[in-house]
Design a protein around this motif. Structure first.
Motif, PDB file in Angstrom:
ATOM      1  N   LEU A 229      30.840  85.929  31.917  1.00  0.00           N
ATOM      2  CA  LEU A 229      30.374  85.140  33.338  1.00  0.00           C
ATOM      3  C   LEU A 229      29.649  86.632  34.135  1.00  0.00           C
ATOM      4  N   ASP A 230      29.446  86.314  35.128  1.00  0.00           N
ATOM      5  CA  ASP A 230      28.933  87.335  36.515  1.00  0.00           C
ATOM      6  C   ASP A 230      29.626  87.799  36.897  1.00  0.00           C
ATOM      7  N   VAL A 231      30.382  89.136  37.687  1.00  0.00           N
ATOM      8  CA  VAL A 231      30.853  89.775  38.414  1.00  0.00           C
ATOM      9  C   VAL A 231      29.707  91.066  39.281  1.00  0.00           C
TER      10      VAL A 231
ATOM     11  N   VAL B  67      21.502  88.881  42.704  1.00  0.00           N
ATOM     12  CA  VAL B  67      21.067  87.577  41.950  1.00  0.00           C
ATOM     13  C   VAL B  67      22.604  87.032  41.842  1.00  0.00           C
ATOM     14  N   ASP B  68      22.704  86.071  42.030  1.00  0.00           N
ATOM     15  CA  ASP B  68      23.557  85.282  41.835  1.00  0.00           C
ATOM     16  C   ASP B  68      25.376  85.519  42.673  1.00  0.00           C
ATOM     17  N   GLY B  69      25.149  85.874  43.491  1.00  0.00           N
ATOM     18  CA  GLY B  69      26.093  86.872  44.432  1.00  0.00           C
ATOM     19  C   GLY B  69      27.029  85.498  44.284  1.00  0.00           C
ATOM     20  N   PHE B  70      26.657  84.338  44.386  1.00  0.00           N
ATOM     21  CA  PHE B  70      27.939  83.536  45.817  1.00  0.00           C
ATOM     22  C   PHE B  70      29.072  83.452  43.951  1.00  0.00           C
ATOM     23  N   GLN B  71      28.404  83.054  42.797  1.00  0.00           N
ATOM     24  CA  GLN B  71      29.290  83.034  41.513  1.00  0.00           C
ATOM     25  C   GLN B  71      29.965  84.023  41.018  1.00  0.00           C
ATOM     26  N   ALA B  72      29.543  85.376  42.149  1.00  0.00           N
ATOM     27  CA  ALA B  72      30.199  86.957  40.651  1.00  0.00           C
ATOM     28  C   ALA B  72      32.066  86.613  41.076  1.00  0.00           C
TER      29      ALA B  72
ATOM     30  N   ASN C 239      28.941  94.647  28.616  1.00  0.00           N
ATOM     31  CA  ASN C 239      28.632  94.396  30.027  1.00  0.00           C
ATOM     32  C   ASN C 239      27.320  93.896  30.183  1.00  0.00           C
ATOM     33  N   ARG C 240      27.116  93.214  30.486  1.00  0.00           N
ATOM     34  CA  ARG C 240      26.258  91.458  30.633  1.00  0.00           C
ATOM     35  C   ARG C 240      25.478  91.757  32.210  1.00  0.00           C
ATOM     36  N   GLY C 241      24.015  92.859  31.427  1.00  0.00           N
ATOM     37  CA  GLY C 241      23.129  92.633  32.984  1.00  0.00           C
ATOM     38  C   GLY C 241      21.953  92.204  32.634  1.00  0.00           C
TER      39      GLY C 241
ATOM     40  N   VAL D 212      26.771  92.244  35.949  1.00  0.00           N
ATOM     41  CA  VAL D 212      25.644  91.854  37.194  1.00  0.00           C
ATOM     42  C   VAL D 212      24.871  91.092  37.114  1.00  0.00           C
ATOM     43  N   CYS D 213      24.858  89.707  37.096  1.00  0.00           N
ATOM     44  CA  CYS D 213      23.452  88.942  37.029  1.00  0.00           C
ATOM     45  C   CYS D 213      22.104  89.733  37.094  1.00  0.00           C
ATOM     46  N   ALA D 214      21.956  90.567  38.069  1.00  0.00           N
ATOM     47  CA  ALA D 214      20.840  91.087  37.864  1.00  0.00           C
ATOM     48  C   ALA D 214      20.813  92.701  38.751  1.00  0.00           C
TER      49      ALA D 214
ATOM     50  N   SER E  28      29.934  81.033  34.758  1.00  0.00           N
ATOM     51  CA  SER E  28      29.049  81.371  35.745  1.00  0.00           C
ATOM     52  C   SER E  28      28.001  80.321  36.181  1.00  0.00           C
ATOM     53  N   HIS E  29      26.983  80.189  34.813  1.00  0.00           N
ATOM     54  CA  HIS E  29      26.190  79.373  35.326  1.00  0.00           C
ATOM     55  C   HIS E  29      26.400  77.972  34.876  1.00  0.00           C
ATOM     56  N   SER E  30      27.400  77.555  33.916  1.00  0.00           N
ATOM     57  CA  SER E  30      27.600  76.382  34.407  1.00  0.00           C
ATOM     58  C   SER E  30      28.223  76.120  35.418  1.00  0.00           C
TER      59      SER E  30
HETATM   60 MN    MN Z   1      23.339  84.860  36.755  1.00  0.00          MN
END
Ligand code: MN
Ligand code: PEP
Length: 356
Positions: free
Chosen positions: A315-317, A326-331, A142-144, A119-121, A289-291
């Motif tokens: 990547l964001d999931v 944050v950033d749900g639109f790209q998950a 996992n990236r959070g 998750v982004c956040a 995701s952020h690109s």
């Molecule tokens: Mn993000």
């Protein structure tokens, strides 16, 4: 410069050359990976850092045991991360992954593609399900985010220490090592307290040298994100602040730059995967995701990154994007979508850079 010694040179002779170099004020790093087919055929190579001039190269080239002296051309040749032979791996330990039964993950130098997804956040409701989903789909880490660098002070800034605590709890359940962004030197102790496995430094801190120094001193693997408004030269020099602390566990992350296009969040910098893999010896990760900045572009950009030889993809999931802080639109939100994506990225990477 790089010094290559004749095979079989006794250690004392090599040490004498190193002593001379150190007398001149240079730093010398032995390149441990330059191995031949057998110990007897081992190629001995030293990397030399500092303001090396022609006269030094000539003088060293005259020493009997020196086979050749190779100047490093072009971009900041005295940087530790500049490639001088083979590329290095970084080991991402997983002391918490008992449930997953996973050993350490290795990234770089022809190892299989490593996927970092989360998750982004960090949020209390969906992080566990999202990180499980990422693991089930094939992610390695996992990236959070617990601390979020936001453009506006009115936007959600992350759960901070509570977020790190949640991340650690989720890690205990899911079993994958975690990557999390640190924004400030004052938070180093907190990141150590929750034993964050990989420290991420973000694009907005790409030239926060004090932070890079402190993060480097922890000895933890560091995911350094290039500055979105910095030249590559500036970002490489900044990343070197981490390595200058004796920390070789640097992973260089591309994530797009501020561009003149308008369709995506950032302008992609995929071509740098190829250029950088010739230039630096550290693993290269592409943040799809952020690109890209939109969910629909993630798969194709990941395809290009993997085919281009990226060592990892970030990547964001989120299992419920509309609830993402944050950033749900790209998950990416389902395993059904993510698993084939990851499998395909691995195949593409394997096709262009066979593991071995
Ligand atoms: Mn993000
Ligand atoms: C992130 O990874 O969540 C992030 C904020 O990235 P960047 O620093 O690349 O914008």
């Amino acid at each position: 410069m790089i010094i290559q010694y004749f095979t079989g040179t006794p250690d004392e002779e090599i040490e004498a050359v190193r002593a001379k170099l150190r007398d001149w004020g240079f730093r010398v790093r032995f390149n441990p990976g330059e191995l031949g087919a057998s110990p007897e055929e081992r190629i001995q190579v030293d990397n030399v850092f500092g303001n090396v001039k022609d006269e030094h190269r000539v003088s060293i080239g005259e020493v009997d045991c020196v086979k050749q002296v190779i100047p490093v051309e072009g971009v900041p040749q005295n940087l530790s991360l500049v490639r001088r032979g083979h590329r290095h791996t970084v080991t991402l330990p997983n002391p918490h992954g008992m449930k997953a039964g996973q050993g350490p993950v290795e990234i770089g130098a022809g190892r299989p593609l490593v996927v970092m997804a989360g998750v982004c956040a960090v949020d209390a409701e969906y992080t566990l399900a999202s990180h499980r989903m990422a693991k089930d789909a094939g992610a390695d880490l996992n990236r959070g985010g617990a601390f979020k660098p936001r453009t506006s002070p009115y936007d959600f800034q992350g759960l901070k220490e509570d977020g790190l605590k949640l991340l650690a709890e989720v890690r205990a359940e899911v079993g994958l090592p975690i990557v999390s962004e640190i924004l400030d030197v004052r938070d180093i102790d907190l990141f150590m307290k929750y034993d964050v496995d990989v420290l991420q430094t973000g694009t907005r801190n790409a030239q926060n040298f004090e932070l890079l120094i402190e993060v480097g001193r922890t000895g933890k693997p560091v995911l350094y994100k290039r500055g979105f408004s910095n030249t590559m030269d500036e970002s490489l020099k900044a990343a070197n602040y981490v390595m200058e602390q004796g920390n070789d566990n640097l992973i260089f992350c591309l994530r797009g730059v501020k561009g003149i296009g308008h369709s995506f969040r950032n302008q992609g910098d995929l071509d740098e995967i190829v250029s950088l893999s010739h230039l630096i010896d550290r693993p290269i990760v592409y943040d799809v995701s952020h690109s890209a900045g939109r969910k629909s572009a993630v798969r194709a950009i990941g395809d290009m990154a993997a085919a281009g030889g990226a060592d990892g993809i970030l990547l964001d999931v989120h299992v419920s994007p509309r609830h993402a802080l944050v950033d749900g639109f790209q998950a990416i939100d389902t395993e059904a979508e993510l698993a084939p994506m990851i499998a395909r990225w691995r195949q593409l990477r394997e096709l262009t850079q066979p593991v071995g």
